[in-house]
Scaffold this active site. Structure first.
Site, PDB file in Angstrom:
ATOM      1  N   ARG A  40     -39.494  41.483 -39.605  1.00 44.40           N
ATOM      2  CA  ARG A  40     -39.694  42.885 -39.836  1.00 44.40           C
ATOM      3  C   ARG A  40     -38.740  43.457 -40.887  1.00 44.40           C
ATOM      4  O   ARG A  40     -38.979  44.508 -41.461  1.00 44.40           O
ATOM      5  CB  ARG A  40     -39.510  43.632 -38.510  1.00 44.40           C
ATOM      6  CG  ARG A  40     -40.658  43.330 -37.548  1.00 44.40           C
ATOM      7  CD  ARG A  40     -40.412  43.910 -36.189  1.00 44.40           C
ATOM      8  NE  ARG A  40     -39.508  43.034 -35.455  1.00 44.40           N
ATOM      9  CZ  ARG A  40     -39.170  43.259 -34.171  1.00 44.40           C
ATOM     10  NH1 ARG A  40     -39.637  44.326 -33.541  1.00 44.40           N
ATOM     11  NH2 ARG A  40     -38.367  42.448 -33.532  1.00 44.40           N
ATOM     12  N   GLU A  95     -37.651  39.243 -49.072  1.00 42.50           N
ATOM     13  CA  GLU A  95     -36.829  39.148 -47.868  1.00 42.50           C
ATOM     14  C   GLU A  95     -35.770  40.256 -47.858  1.00 42.50           C
ATOM     15  O   GLU A  95     -35.400  40.770 -48.912  1.00 42.50           O
ATOM     16  CB  GLU A  95     -36.187  37.744 -47.863  1.00 42.50           C
ATOM     17  CG  GLU A  95     -35.179  37.463 -46.798  1.00 42.50           C
ATOM     18  CD  GLU A  95     -35.719  37.488 -45.371  1.00 42.50           C
ATOM     19  OE1 GLU A  95     -36.379  38.483 -45.016  1.00 42.50           O
ATOM     20  OE2 GLU A  95     -35.453  36.549 -44.609  1.00 42.50           O
ATOM     21  N   ASP A  99     -28.563  35.084 -45.351  1.00 37.72           N
ATOM     22  CA  ASP A  99     -27.258  34.929 -44.728  1.00 37.72           C
ATOM     23  C   ASP A  99     -26.938  33.429 -44.704  1.00 37.72           C
ATOM     24  O   ASP A  99     -26.464  32.899 -45.706  1.00 37.72           O
ATOM     25  CB  ASP A  99     -27.378  35.560 -43.332  1.00 37.72           C
ATOM     26  CG  ASP A  99     -26.104  35.554 -42.537  1.00 37.72           C
ATOM     27  OD1 ASP A  99     -25.024  35.532 -43.135  1.00 37.72           O
ATOM     28  OD2 ASP A  99     -26.181  35.577 -41.292  1.00 37.72           O
ATOM     29  N   THR A 100     -27.219  32.721 -43.634  1.00 36.68           N
ATOM     30  CA  THR A 100     -27.000  31.264 -43.643  1.00 36.68           C
ATOM     31  C   THR A 100     -27.986  30.568 -44.584  1.00 36.68           C
ATOM     32  O   THR A 100     -27.727  29.480 -45.063  1.00 36.68           O
ATOM     33  CB  THR A 100     -27.172  30.658 -42.239  1.00 36.68           C
ATOM     34  OG1 THR A 100     -28.522  30.873 -41.810  1.00 36.68           O
ATOM     35  CG2 THR A 100     -26.210  31.280 -41.246  1.00 36.68           C
ATOM     36  N   THR A 103     -33.324  30.620 -42.424  1.00 34.61           N
ATOM     37  CA  THR A 103     -34.661  31.221 -42.277  1.00 34.61           C
ATOM     38  C   THR A 103     -35.495  30.979 -43.533  1.00 34.61           C
ATOM     39  O   THR A 103     -36.609  30.455 -43.464  1.00 34.61           O
ATOM     40  CB  THR A 103     -34.558  32.733 -42.008  1.00 34.61           C
ATOM     41  OG1 THR A 103     -33.696  32.947 -40.899  1.00 34.61           O
ATOM     42  CG2 THR A 103     -35.914  33.360 -41.749  1.00 34.61           C
ATOM     43  N   ARG A 161     -33.282  50.365 -38.177  1.00 33.64           N
ATOM     44  CA  ARG A 161     -34.107  49.939 -39.312  1.00 33.64           C
ATOM     45  C   ARG A 161     -34.517  51.126 -40.176  1.00 33.64           C
ATOM     46  O   ARG A 161     -34.769  50.990 -41.367  1.00 33.64           O
ATOM     47  CB  ARG A 161     -35.384  49.253 -38.813  1.00 33.64           C
ATOM     48  CG  ARG A 161     -35.166  47.912 -38.153  1.00 33.64           C
ATOM     49  CD  ARG A 161     -36.502  47.209 -37.997  1.00 33.64           C
ATOM     50  NE  ARG A 161     -36.463  46.090 -37.077  1.00 33.64           N
ATOM     51  CZ  ARG A 161     -36.088  44.854 -37.400  1.00 33.64           C
ATOM     52  NH1 ARG A 161     -35.722  44.588 -38.638  1.00 33.64           N
ATOM     53  NH2 ARG A 161     -36.091  43.889 -36.508  1.00 33.64           N
TER      54      ARG A 161
HETATM   55  P1  IMP Z   1     -30.348  33.460 -42.172  1.00 36.34           P
HETATM   56  O1  IMP Z   1     -31.387  32.548 -41.614  1.00 36.34           O
HETATM   57  O2  IMP Z   1     -29.011  33.241 -41.527  1.00 36.34           O
HETATM   58  O3  IMP Z   1     -30.255  33.445 -43.673  1.00 36.34           O
HETATM   59  O4  IMP Z   1     -30.707  34.902 -41.705  1.00 36.34           O
HETATM   60  C1  IMP Z   1     -31.633  35.652 -42.299  1.00 36.34           C
HETATM   61  C2  IMP Z   1     -32.176  36.734 -41.399  1.00 36.34           C
HETATM   62  O5  IMP Z   1     -31.231  37.202 -40.441  1.00 36.34           O
HETATM   63  C3  IMP Z   1     -32.499  37.916 -42.267  1.00 36.34           C
HETATM   64  O6  IMP Z   1     -33.814  37.859 -42.659  1.00 36.34           O
HETATM   65  C4  IMP Z   1     -32.194  39.092 -41.370  1.00 36.34           C
HETATM   66  O7  IMP Z   1     -33.364  39.479 -40.698  1.00 36.34           O
HETATM   67  C5  IMP Z   1     -31.156  38.599 -40.402  1.00 36.34           C
HETATM   68  N1  IMP Z   1     -29.795  39.027 -40.810  1.00 36.34           N
HETATM   69  C6  IMP Z   1     -28.839  38.289 -41.397  1.00 36.34           C
HETATM   70  N2  IMP Z   1     -27.727  39.005 -41.632  1.00 36.34           N
HETATM   71  C7  IMP Z   1     -27.981  40.239 -41.202  1.00 36.34           C
HETATM   72  C8  IMP Z   1     -27.236  41.476 -41.197  1.00 36.34           C
HETATM   73  O8  IMP Z   1     -26.069  41.596 -41.652  1.00 36.34           O
HETATM   74  N3  IMP Z   1     -27.878  42.550 -40.656  1.00 36.34           N
HETATM   75  C9  IMP Z   1     -29.143  42.484 -40.147  1.00 36.34           C
HETATM   76  N4  IMP Z   1     -29.879  41.367 -40.155  1.00 36.34           N
HETATM   77  C10 IMP Z   1     -29.309  40.261 -40.665  1.00 36.34           C
HETATM   78 MG    MG Z   2     -35.377  38.986 -42.196  1.00 37.30          MG
END
Ligand code: IMP
Ligand code: MG
Length: 173
Positions: A40, A95, A99-100, A103, A161
């Site tokens: 979302r 997107e 972060d990591t 996803t 949001r």
């Molecule tokens: P990743 O898989 O760790 O890169 O995380 C990506 C997903 O985590 C993003 O699409 C966000 O929905 C959520 N996310 C990561 N960091 C944050 C943050 O600081 N605030 C809110 N959502 C986050």
């Molecule tokens: Mg996201």
């Protein structure tokens, strides 16, 4: 729960979204796009940027999540897949934040297996310091520090949001 002052204001966001849209419009000139929002979180960024991209496009949505509260679970769930067949199409994934990277790299691999003509990624925010897996980002709105942020589509437990700007979120202990 405390919401800090804006890290990115409405004005900064609008300006940057316009710049990104311009670059995307130039890069895809003469082509047709399939813009995909990763929901979302990307809903607000998506609706702002697609209005400004001057290339004919179809849109589609993918609902995915890996987050439990403020930590990535590392396990990605796709709740709703695309409706469109992306084979031979120029796909732009949109997107909210990387972060990591887990996803997006999961989603990217899943979509590349369907043989699109091209697949590019546009993320509103990039939290580079936290990257665990490399994922190529073609368009980045802003780099942000290693803090949990909310607003402009991003949530904490599905709240905040609707804030029109980005703020740092701190849990009061
Ligand atoms: P990743 O898989 O760790 O890169 O995380 C990506 C997903 O985590 C993003 O699409 C966000 O929905 C959520 N996310 C990561 N960091 C944050 C943050 O600081 N605030 C809110 N959502 C986050
Ligand atoms: Mg996201």
């Amino acid at each position: 729960m405390v919401i800090g002052k804006p890290l990115l204001t409405v004005e900064q966001i609008q300006k940057r979204v316009k710049e990104l849209a311009q670059k995307i419009s130039e890069d895809y000139e003469g082509k047709e796009l399939l813009s995909v929002a990763i929901l979302r979180g990307a809903f607000m960024f998506f609706s702002d940027i697609v209005k400004l991209i001057q290339v004919p496009m179809d849109i589609d949505f993918l609902i995915a999540s890996s987050y439990i509260k403020t930590e990535s679970s590392g396990e990605i769930r796709v709740y709703a897949d695309l409706r469109e067949d992306i084979k031979d199409k120029d796909v732009l994934l949109i997107e909210d934040i990387v972060d990591t990277g887990l996803t997006l790299s999961y989603i990217r691999d899943m979509l590349l297996a369907r043989n699109p003509a091209s697949l590019k990624i546009c993320t509103f925010l990039d939290k580079k310091e936290r990257r665990k897996t490399d994922v190529p980002l073609d368009y980045v709105g802003f780099e942000v520090p290693d803090e949990y942020v909310v607003g402009y589509g991003l949530d904490y437990e599905n709240k905040f949001r609707n804030l029109p700007y980005i703020a740092v979120f701190k849990k009061s202990t």
